[in-house]
Design a protein around this motif. Structure first.
Motif, PDB file in Angstrom:
ATOM      1  N   CYS A   7     -18.523  24.305   4.642  1.00 24.12           N
ATOM      2  CA  CYS A   7     -17.483  23.641   5.477  1.00 24.12           C
ATOM      3  C   CYS A   7     -16.196  23.935   5.506  1.00 24.12           C
ATOM      4  O   CYS A   7     -15.700  24.635   4.353  1.00 24.12           O
ATOM      5  CB  CYS A   7     -17.768  21.997   5.202  1.00 24.12           C
ATOM      6  SG  CYS A   7     -16.989  21.088   6.363  1.00 24.12           S
ATOM      7  N   SER A  31      -5.994  17.365   6.575  1.00 24.13           N
ATOM      8  CA  SER A  31      -6.607  17.914   5.607  1.00 24.13           C
ATOM      9  C   SER A  31      -5.844  19.378   5.484  1.00 24.13           C
ATOM     10  O   SER A  31      -5.235  19.751   6.178  1.00 24.13           O
ATOM     11  CB  SER A  31      -8.059  18.301   5.639  1.00 24.13           C
ATOM     12  OG  SER A  31      -8.564  19.303   4.593  1.00 24.13           O
ATOM     13  N   ARG A  33      -7.447  21.922   5.119  1.00 26.37           N
ATOM     14  CA  ARG A  33      -8.264  22.970   5.782  1.00 26.37           C
ATOM     15  C   ARG A  33      -8.461  22.599   7.088  1.00 26.37           C
ATOM     16  O   ARG A  33      -9.099  23.074   8.141  1.00 26.37           O
ATOM     17  CB  ARG A  33      -9.688  22.430   5.330  1.00 26.37           C
ATOM     18  CG  ARG A  33      -9.900  22.576   3.734  1.00 26.37           C
ATOM     19  CD  ARG A  33     -11.211  22.359   3.334  1.00 26.37           C
ATOM     20  NE  ARG A  33     -11.145  22.461   1.886  1.00 26.37           N
ATOM     21  CZ  ARG A  33     -11.480  21.534   1.164  1.00 26.37           C
ATOM     22  NH1 ARG A  33     -11.455  20.468   1.386  1.00 26.37           N
ATOM     23  NH2 ARG A  33     -11.589  21.821  -0.455  1.00 26.37           N
ATOM     24  N   VAL A  56     -15.720  18.056  11.971  1.00 25.94           N
ATOM     25  CA  VAL A  56     -15.562  17.212  10.870  1.00 25.94           C
ATOM     26  C   VAL A  56     -14.261  16.099  11.424  1.00 25.94           C
ATOM     27  O   VAL A  56     -13.228  16.914  11.744  1.00 25.94           O
ATOM     28  CB  VAL A  56     -15.437  17.660   9.583  1.00 25.94           C
ATOM     29  CG1 VAL A  56     -15.090  16.407   8.649  1.00 25.94           C
ATOM     30  CG2 VAL A  56     -16.366  18.483   9.090  1.00 25.94           C
ATOM     31  N   GLN A  78     -19.496  15.394  12.549  1.00 23.96           N
ATOM     32  CA  GLN A  78     -19.674  14.773  11.559  1.00 23.96           C
ATOM     33  C   GLN A  78     -18.428  13.800  11.211  1.00 23.96           C
ATOM     34  O   GLN A  78     -17.273  14.118  11.301  1.00 23.96           O
ATOM     35  CB  GLN A  78     -19.363  15.927  10.362  1.00 23.96           C
ATOM     36  CG  GLN A  78     -19.644  15.527   8.743  1.00 23.96           C
ATOM     37  CD  GLN A  78     -19.786  16.711   7.805  1.00 23.96           C
ATOM     38  OE1 GLN A  78     -20.351  17.532   8.341  1.00 23.96           O
ATOM     39  NE2 GLN A  78     -19.066  16.400   6.720  1.00 23.96           N
ATOM     40  N   ASP A 121     -21.558  11.959  -0.216  1.00 20.06           N
ATOM     41  CA  ASP A 121     -20.550  12.683  -0.688  1.00 20.06           C
ATOM     42  C   ASP A 121     -19.986  11.701  -1.899  1.00 20.06           C
ATOM     43  O   ASP A 121     -19.932  10.304  -1.781  1.00 20.06           O
ATOM     44  CB  ASP A 121     -19.429  12.694   0.417  1.00 20.06           C
ATOM     45  CG  ASP A 121     -18.320  13.920   0.128  1.00 20.06           C
ATOM     46  OD1 ASP A 121     -18.407  14.470  -1.208  1.00 20.06           O
ATOM     47  OD2 ASP A 121     -17.749  14.515   0.903  1.00 20.06           O
ATOM     48  N   GLY A 129     -12.754  13.478   2.570  1.00 18.93           N
ATOM     49  CA  GLY A 129     -14.130  14.301   2.075  1.00 18.93           C
ATOM     50  C   GLY A 129     -13.249  15.704   1.490  1.00 18.93           C
ATOM     51  O   GLY A 129     -12.030  15.915   1.270  1.00 18.93           O
ATOM     52  N   GLY A 130     -14.165  16.409   0.967  1.00 23.72           N
ATOM     53  CA  GLY A 130     -13.957  17.896   0.656  1.00 23.72           C
ATOM     54  C   GLY A 130     -13.200  17.904  -0.738  1.00 23.72           C
ATOM     55  O   GLY A 130     -12.074  18.642  -1.169  1.00 23.72           O
ATOM     56  N   GLY A 132     -14.192  18.022  -3.811  1.00 24.47           N
ATOM     57  CA  GLY A 132     -14.790  19.011  -5.056  1.00 24.47           C
ATOM     58  C   GLY A 132     -15.489  18.053  -5.953  1.00 24.47           C
ATOM     59  O   GLY A 132     -15.765  18.630  -7.078  1.00 24.47           O
ATOM     60  N   GLY A 155     -18.853  18.250  -4.458  1.00 25.93           N
ATOM     61  CA  GLY A 155     -18.553  19.008  -5.763  1.00 25.93           C
ATOM     62  C   GLY A 155     -19.718  20.137  -5.908  1.00 25.93           C
ATOM     63  O   GLY A 155     -19.906  20.534  -7.297  1.00 25.93           O
ATOM     64  N   ASP A 174     -24.149  20.804   1.605  1.00 25.61           N
ATOM     65  CA  ASP A 174     -23.000  21.095   2.324  1.00 25.61           C
ATOM     66  C   ASP A 174     -21.740  21.234   1.190  1.00 25.61           C
ATOM     67  O   ASP A 174     -21.519  20.451   0.271  1.00 25.61           O
ATOM     68  CB  ASP A 174     -22.524  19.772   3.054  1.00 25.61           C
ATOM     69  CG  ASP A 174     -21.178  19.892   3.843  1.00 25.61           C
ATOM     70  OD1 ASP A 174     -20.545  20.942   3.890  1.00 25.61           O
ATOM     71  OD2 ASP A 174     -20.844  18.890   4.356  1.00 25.61           O
ATOM     72  N   SER A 176     -17.636  22.850   0.113  1.00 25.65           N
ATOM     73  CA  SER A 176     -16.330  23.193   0.715  1.00 25.65           C
ATOM     74  C   SER A 176     -15.474  23.761  -0.450  1.00 25.65           C
ATOM     75  O   SER A 176     -15.494  25.158  -0.769  1.00 25.65           O
ATOM     76  CB  SER A 176     -15.697  22.123   1.525  1.00 25.65           C
ATOM     77  OG  SER A 176     -14.389  22.613   1.851  1.00 25.65           O
ATOM     78  N   SER A 177     -15.153  22.800  -1.251  1.00 28.54           N
ATOM     79  CA  SER A 177     -14.257  23.118  -2.404  1.00 28.54           C
ATOM     80  C   SER A 177     -14.864  24.248  -3.356  1.00 28.54           C
ATOM     81  O   SER A 177     -14.355  25.212  -3.918  1.00 28.54           O
ATOM     82  CB  SER A 177     -13.781  22.029  -3.554  1.00 28.54           C
ATOM     83  OG  SER A 177     -13.696  20.927  -2.673  1.00 28.54           O
TER      84      SER A 177
HETATM   85  O1  LIG Z   1     -12.641  19.162   3.838  1.00 29.13           O
HETATM   86  C1  LIG Z   1     -11.788  18.522   4.067  1.00 29.13           C
HETATM   87  O2  LIG Z   1     -10.703  18.709   3.604  1.00 29.13           O
HETATM   88  C2  LIG Z   1     -11.959  17.106   4.601  1.00 29.13           C
HETATM   89  C3  LIG Z   1     -11.286  16.043   4.918  1.00 29.13           C
HETATM   90  C4  LIG Z   1     -11.370  15.035   5.577  1.00 29.13           C
HETATM   91  C5  LIG Z   1     -12.765  14.708   5.776  1.00 29.13           C
HETATM   92  C6  LIG Z   1     -13.525  15.440   5.544  1.00 29.13           C
HETATM   93  C7  LIG Z   1     -13.465  16.712   4.891  1.00 29.13           C
HETATM   94  N1  LIG Z   1     -14.463  17.529   4.363  1.00 29.13           N
HETATM   95  C8  LIG Z   1     -15.519  17.528   4.674  1.00 29.13           C
HETATM   96  C9  LIG Z   1     -16.707  18.584   3.853  1.00 29.13           C
HETATM   97  O3  LIG Z   1     -15.968  19.643   3.577  1.00 29.13           O
HETATM   98  C10 LIG Z   1     -17.874  18.418   3.344  1.00 29.13           C
HETATM   99  O4  LIG Z   1     -18.587  17.557   4.015  1.00 29.13           O
HETATM  100  C11 LIG Z   1     -17.781  17.833   1.913  1.00 29.13           C
HETATM  101  O5  LIG Z   1     -17.046  16.686   1.677  1.00 29.13           O
HETATM  102  C12 LIG Z   1     -17.629  19.038   0.963  1.00 29.13           C
HETATM  103  O6  LIG Z   1     -17.156  18.523  -0.187  1.00 29.13           O
HETATM  104  P1  LIG Z   1     -16.727  19.556  -1.482  1.00 29.13           P
HETATM  105  O7  LIG Z   1     -17.620  20.689  -1.662  1.00 29.13           O
HETATM  106  O8  LIG Z   1     -16.779  18.441  -2.579  1.00 29.13           O
HETATM  107  O9  LIG Z   1     -15.282  20.000  -1.070  1.00 29.13           O
END
Ligand SMILES: O=C(O)c1ccccc1NCC(=O)[C@H](O)[C@H](O)COP(=O)(O)O
Length: 602
Positions: A7, A31, A33, A56, A78, A121, A129-130, A132, A155, A174, A176-177
């Motif tokens: 993601c 975000s 991202r 997302v 999502q 999450d 989200g995201g 970590g 995470g 899923d 991202s971080s």
């Molecule tokens: O990634 C973001 O910055 C974000 C911001 C707002 C809503 C959702 C967001 N991300 C969703 C995701 O990247 C994944 O679904 C998940 O939360 C990944 O989490 P992580 O691996 O802990 O970064």
């Protein structure tokens, strides 16, 4: 095998590094991202067709989500905000609803989600989200939710993902971080994560409910609401079975011969050949089919399939009325209930066909929404199907709609090209140099072209409707002027404005008056195998007169577009070449238009 989603992608090299993931995600919410829809579209082009594109969002408007779905295009969305169920229901692609898990009470809430998938999450920190952060996976131990709907996030990284999968058995993980270094995605970490999650395999997981199917390059697929997914899957399986069943094929060909009157001649057009002074012209005579056009080839096939599935009610859309008449005819023959949706504008233009349908026992529903033309009729037919899906088959009339319709309609119409190939070999001992067919949704054309696609020596040309001219706002020249977008369940080329709203199409010919084009045509246009040219209303009308007087054949307005384009092609061809025109239908249905537009004809 557990699927993997990477993601928060923002850069090309990271999309490529994620090429063996099952899904990639673009964040449209606030975000670090965050990407624009346009950027996500660019990035999405780098991924394989089999990869899900997931957008997302946090509390975005329906309009914004819909625009992203259609533009990128996204195969899923999502939600990380407080999106209400009404919004989830409105979304045309599968929905993932994210839940922050702190306590077992949060886990309870998952059971109430109406979304297709739930994502669990850790609570967000800076954003929704995201973050970590990892949450306590043991909270999921007694989760009632079907694990085929569960997506685990929060995470994850290459070191903990295997343990996470063993403990929670999710449908997808899923991350991202965990695949970032200093806040930026890291190619090596992405690949290591996929390897760890899939147990040293870099294979994408093939699974019907999530992998997009029925794509022609970037076009096609199944962009349908969940309420239709069951019916679409049932149809896919039934068609797969029927097409390989000799008995089904025998029955289909029996009706084509005994009822439709096939095979249809490939007529040498001696006077047109002489008048145009170029190649030998042959006409494939779909106008001679019972009911007056090629549409019946497909109607028979689908009606037989509907009966095989135990469905005795048929819904169809029609533009020029030819498909409606073909469907009503076959329903009378097989004693099936028949309702046909037709735009109010088309009803005015095609009075004769409306009466024919009624005489055959069909119910004709006038569609007053939108421009009252074919697009609106398809919308209404789809709506009707959604609410009557258990006992009703949607007998779509062109190579459009969600998979398997474009493939199935093409296969049923391929009898046109197969006969033509055989006939030209018998008559001339070789293949033609060029073939021209008109394209609205594109069923007669794809049926004619398909058996020739591998024959590189045969030029294939589609004639679309330029209406009042492609530089006006009154045309239906989808391939000349359209762009990628989702319409009626498939990714295709469509006429749309900057906000992704479908524009009204215009053509004097009701059968070509459609703002989209079948996905296989969009693909063949992109790869250059078929050339598409646009013909104006006036050019088509002139061809009606020319063919009527030179060959004694009054063509349908749709077919007249192919004739006009063929005449242009003939200018640069020589006497030792062969040009085939698909005369998709006869002009009886268009007599009122001819009488009005060609008034004073001498
Ligand atoms: O990634 C973001 O910055 C974000 C911001 C707002 C809503 C959702 C967001 N991300 C969703 C995701 O990247 C994944 O679904 C998940 O939360 C990944 O989490 P992580 O691996 O802990 O970064």
């Amino acid at each position: 095998m557990t699927r993997v989603k990477i993601c928060g992608l923002m850069e090309e090299q990271h999309v490529k590094a994620a090429s063996s993931a099952d899904a990639i995600g673009f964040v449209f919410a606030p975000s670090r991202r965050r990407v624009s829809i346009e950027r996500a579209q660019e990035l999405s082009r780098l991924a394989d067709n089999g990869v899900q594109r997931i957008g997302v969002f946090v509390n975005a408007s329906y309009e914004e989500i819909d625009k992203a779905v259609k533009t990128v295009p996204l195969t899923m969305v999502q939600f990380h905000g407080d999106e209400p169920d009404e919004l989830i229901r409105r979304i045309e692609v599968p929905v993932i609803q994210a839940f922050s898990i702190r306590t077992s009470d949060d886990v309870e809430k998952l059971n109430n989600s109406i979304a297709d998938y739930v994502l669990v999450d850790a609570p967000g920190t800076d954003y929704r989200g995201g973050s970590g952060h990892v949450f306590d996976w043991s909270l999921l131990e007694n989760v009632e939710l079907d694990h085929s709907r569960l997506i685990l996030a929060g995470g994850l990284n290459q070191d903990n993902v295997q343990a996470a999968i063993s403990q929670t058995n999710p449908f997808m993980v899923d991350v991202s971080s965990g695949v970032e270094t200093d806040g930026r995605k890291d190619e090596v970490k992405i690949q290591q994560f996929i390897l760890q999650a899939k147990g040293d395999s870099m294979e994408r997981t093939q699974e019907k409910t999530i992998d997009p199917v029925g794509f022609f390059g970037r076009y096609g697929g199944q962009f349908v609401p969940e309420t239709l997914m069951k019916a679409v899957k049932e149809l896919e399986a039934a068609y797969e079975d029927a097409k390989n069943d000799d008995e089904f094929q025998k029955e289909y060909h029996h009706y084509l011969k005994e009822y439709v009157g096939r095979e249809q001649p490939l007529t040498f057009a001696a006077r047109m050949t002489e008048a145009w002074g170029g190649p030998k012209i042959y006409l494939k005579r779909e106008d001679l089919n019972h009911t007056g056009a090629h549409k019946v080839n497909n109607a028979i096939g689908q009606a037989l399939l509907a009966q095989r599935m135990g469905k005795r009610k048929i819904v169809a859309e029609t533009g020029a009325g030819q498909h409606g008449v073909a469907t009503a005819t076959i329903c009378a023959l097989f004693d099936l209930d028949c309702v046909v949706f037709m735009g109010e504008e088309d009803i005015k233009r095609q009075q004769l066909n409306v009466f024919r349908m009624k005489l055959l026992g069909a119910r004709v529903e006038s569609v007053t929404k939108g421009s009252g033309t074919l697009k609106d009729a398809v919308n209404e037919a789809l709506r009707y199907w959604v609410t009557n899906v258990e006992d009703t088959h949607y007998l779509i009339g062109s190579a459009l709609g969600p998979h398997p319709f474009p493939t199935m309609v093409r296969d049923f119409q391929s009898v046109i090209g197969k006969e033509t190939k055989q006939q030209i070999l018998e008559k001339e001992g070789r293949l033609p140099d060029a073939i021209v067919a008109c394209v609205g949704g594109g069923s007669n054309a794809i049926g004619m072209f398909h058996p020739f696609v591998e024959d590189a020596s045969v030029r294939l040309i589609g004639a679309e409707a330029a209406g009042a001219g492609v530089d006006t706002d009154r045309h239906a020249a989808t391939l000349t002027k359209g762009s990628e977008g989702v319409l009626h369940g498939a990714m295709m080329k469509i006429l749309q404005d900057d906000a992704g709203q479908v524009q009204e199409a215009h053509s004097i010919s009701a059968g070509l008056d459609y703002p989209g084009i079948g996905p296989e045509h969009a693909y063949l246009a992109d790869n250059g195998r078929v050339t598409y040219e646009a013909i104006t209303d006036d050019e088509a009308l002139a061809s009606v007169i020319e063919m009527s007087r030179l060959e004694g054949i009054i063509p349908a307005l749709e077919s007249a577009h192919a004739i006009a384009e063929a005449k242009k092609q003939a200018q640069s061809m020589t006497a030792d070449e062969i040009l085939v025109i698909c005369v998709s239908g006869r002009g009886d249905k268009d007599m009122a238009t001819y009488a009005e537009k060609l008034e004073g004809l001498s």
